[in-house]
Design an enzyme around this catalytic site. Structure first.
Site, PDB file in Angstrom:
ATOM      1  N   ASP A   1     -44.776  66.226  16.830  1.00 16.84           N
ATOM      2  CA  ASP A   1     -43.825  65.398  15.841  1.00 16.84           C
ATOM      3  C   ASP A   1     -42.455  65.989  16.366  1.00 16.84           C
ATOM      4  OD1 ASP A   1     -45.868  64.686  14.276  1.00 16.84           O
ATOM      5  OD2 ASP A   1     -46.178  66.638  13.420  1.00 16.84           O
TER       6      ASP A   1
ATOM      7  N   ASP B   1     -41.264  73.185   2.321  1.00 18.47           N
ATOM      8  CA  ASP B   1     -40.795  73.700   3.374  1.00 18.47           C
ATOM      9  C   ASP B   1     -39.385  73.127   3.573  1.00 18.47           C
ATOM     10  OD1 ASP B   1     -42.510  75.431   4.372  1.00 18.47           O
ATOM     11  OD2 ASP B   1     -43.707  74.147   5.254  1.00 18.47           O
TER      12      ASP B   1
ATOM     13  N   SER C   1     -53.187  70.145   8.861  1.00 21.33           N
ATOM     14  CA  SER C   1     -51.857  70.696   9.214  1.00 21.33           C
ATOM     15  C   SER C   1     -51.541  72.083   9.018  1.00 21.33           C
ATOM     16  CB  SER C   1     -51.010  69.988   8.161  1.00 21.33           C
ATOM     17  OG  SER C   1     -49.709  70.699   7.943  1.00 21.33           O
TER      18      SER C   1
HETATM   19  N1  ARG Z   1     -48.296  76.056   1.165  1.00 18.35           N
HETATM   20  C1  ARG Z   1     -47.758  76.961   1.970  1.00 18.35           C
HETATM   21  C2  ARG Z   1     -46.239  77.201   1.504  1.00 18.35           C
HETATM   22  O1  ARG Z   1     -45.713  76.395   1.035  1.00 18.35           O
HETATM   23  C3  ARG Z   1     -47.710  76.773   3.544  1.00 18.35           C
HETATM   24  C4  ARG Z   1     -47.133  75.538   3.834  1.00 18.35           C
HETATM   25  C5  ARG Z   1     -47.456  75.342   5.333  1.00 18.35           C
HETATM   26  N2  ARG Z   1     -46.860  74.412   5.968  1.00 18.35           N
HETATM   27  C6  ARG Z   1     -47.529  73.488   6.906  1.00 18.35           C
HETATM   28  N3  ARG Z   1     -46.754  72.559   7.305  1.00 18.35           N
HETATM   29  N4  ARG Z   1     -48.902  73.344   7.090  1.00 18.35           N
HETATM   30  O2  ARG Z   1     -45.659  78.237   1.863  1.00 18.35           O
END
Ligand code: ARG
Length: 412
Positions: A14, A123, A174
């Site tokens: 990506d 994120d 993911s």
């Molecule tokens: N749900 C978790 C958080 O918000 C993990 C996020 C993980 N990100 C990913 N791209 N898989 O901290």
């Protein structure tokens, strides 16, 4: 002259596609910044793809030690876990990445920064809020948010632009990982009824394959920070690496939750965090010896607030500074050792000692050295129960009811 943008680059499909797209579509000169929080698998491939994608500069920052020292360990001192379980690995990493992006942008005179987070997750919020806080003048481009490519489209785009992404047997999930933990989402996990398939896990063994013999380690803490393993001083990075390995081998640190995201959706999240889970168990145990009852109660409340603010992307805030000061203050006597037993998915603190311990043998013992004045208990009980005695006489006993039914409303 073209403007410059610093991209938080992971080396994967990506962000490799994003590197090209930022030039082609947006006309930027792209600086790819790979920030190593203990997550980089294919260092050479990452550099190759950044070059193939036309980055004008490719840089790597090893931020593992800072990540432990300023992010993971303070969160450990706070006992910060989101919704009772998640030790916040991804959430703790984002503000550090944001900070390093800003540093790089200043160094190369960039006017913008970019990340590859989707528009559905936490994120993007953490990045954008941290970036806007640290450097409000920089433009933020969320590449995945803007073009919303499928995996196939990203692959096609890379192939069409001479970016080698052949090693495409990528996991069906993911994944985000750093030293503090590994987050696995999407794929089959999107059905909360489905047992997480074994291939979701990489750091932890299934219970059926863990060693028959338990492992025991001795962890030393100083003012709430882990500093030694089995009596030997050890760096934060080495300690966490070792514990991830050892605790993972014993199946410690698998978490499976339906979690409430900041952006309003519930999502099925599976985590592996062997070292974090082990260290949290040890740290909590040491606190039971070195903190008072009042400190422990208040601190548990702060822990939840602290975890929420980390999860919700408010790292660079006065609220965080205030809570962190409180936490730090509570840790001034949290010095000592904990023996941790790792076995069959459990990390149990089986022994604790501290020369600041509040545990008093002479007060606690039922043996001959008992120092506790049992007669003094009578006066204490008299006063403690006094308001209830008065209340019973004046109110409860006036309308005699079956005492068993008092706590079961709705039954007549
Ligand atoms: N749900 C978790 C958080 O918000 C993990 C996020 C993980 N990100 C990913 N791209 N898989 O901290």
């Amino acid at each position: 002259m073209a403007e410059r943008i610093v991209l938080a680059y992971s080396g994967g499909l990506d962000t490799s596609a994003a590197t090209k797209w930022l030039q082609e579509d947006r006309g930027y000169e792209v600086i790819c910044l790979l920030i190593d929080l203990g997550n980089v698998e294919d260092m050479e491939g990452a550099e190759r793809r950044a070059n193939e994608a036309g980055a004008i500069e490719y840089a790597v920052v090893d931020a593992r030690e800072d990540f432990m020292r300023y992010f993971a360990f303070p969160a450990l001192a706070a006992n910060a876990v989101y919704e009772g379980e998640y030790p916040l690995a991804t959430a703790l990493g984002r503000p550090l990445i944001a900070k390093l992006l800003v540093d790089k942008a200043r160094e190369v005179g960039a006017t913008a920064v970019a990340h590859g987070c989707t528009g559905k997750g936490n994120d993007q919020v953490r990045f954008d809020v941290a970036l806007a806080t640290l450097a409000p003048d920089l433009t933020i481009v969320g590449t995945a948010r803007e073009h919303q490519w499928t995996r196939e489209e990203a692959l096609d785009y890379c192939r069409g632009h001479g970016i080698s992404v052949e090693g495409g047997e990528r996991s069906p999930y993911s994944i985000d990982e750093n030293m503090w933990g590994r987050a696995i989402e999407a794929g089959e996990l999107e059905d909360p009824w489905v047992t997480p398939p074994e291939d979701a896990y990489q750091w932890t063994r299934p219970i059926g394959q863990t060693p028959d013999e338990a492992a025991e380690v001795e962890l030393g803490f100083e003012r709430g920070m882990p500093v030694s393993l089995d009596g030997e001083p050890i760096s934060s990075v080495d300690l966490v690496d070792r514990l991830n390995e050892l605790a993972g081998m014993h199946g410690v640190g698998r978490l499976d939750m339906v979690e409430n995201r900041l952006v309003g959706i519930k999502s099925r999240e599976v985590y592996e965090a062997p070292a974090a889970v082990a260290l949290l168990a040890a740290h909590r145990k040491l606190e039971t010896l070195t903190l008072t009852k009042d400190q422990m109660r208040m601190k548990a409340r702060v822990a939840q607030e602290y975890a929420d603010l980390v999860y919700n992307g408010q790292w660079f805030s006065a609220h965080h500074q205030d809570l962190a000061s409180y936490v730090q203050s509570t840790q001034r006597h949290v010095t000592g050792e904990v023996r941790l037993r790792l076995w069959r998915g459990h990390a149990d603190a089986v022994g604790t000692r501290s020369d600041r311990s509040l545990y008093n043998y002479a007060l606690a013992t039922y043996g001959s050295e008992d120092d506790f004045d049992q007669q003094a208990a009578l006066g204490f009980i008299k006063l403690w129960g006094l308001p209830l005695e008065v209340q019973a006489r004046q109110q409860l006993l006036r309308e005699p009811a079956d005492p068993l039914r008092l706590a079961a409303p709705g039954e007549e």
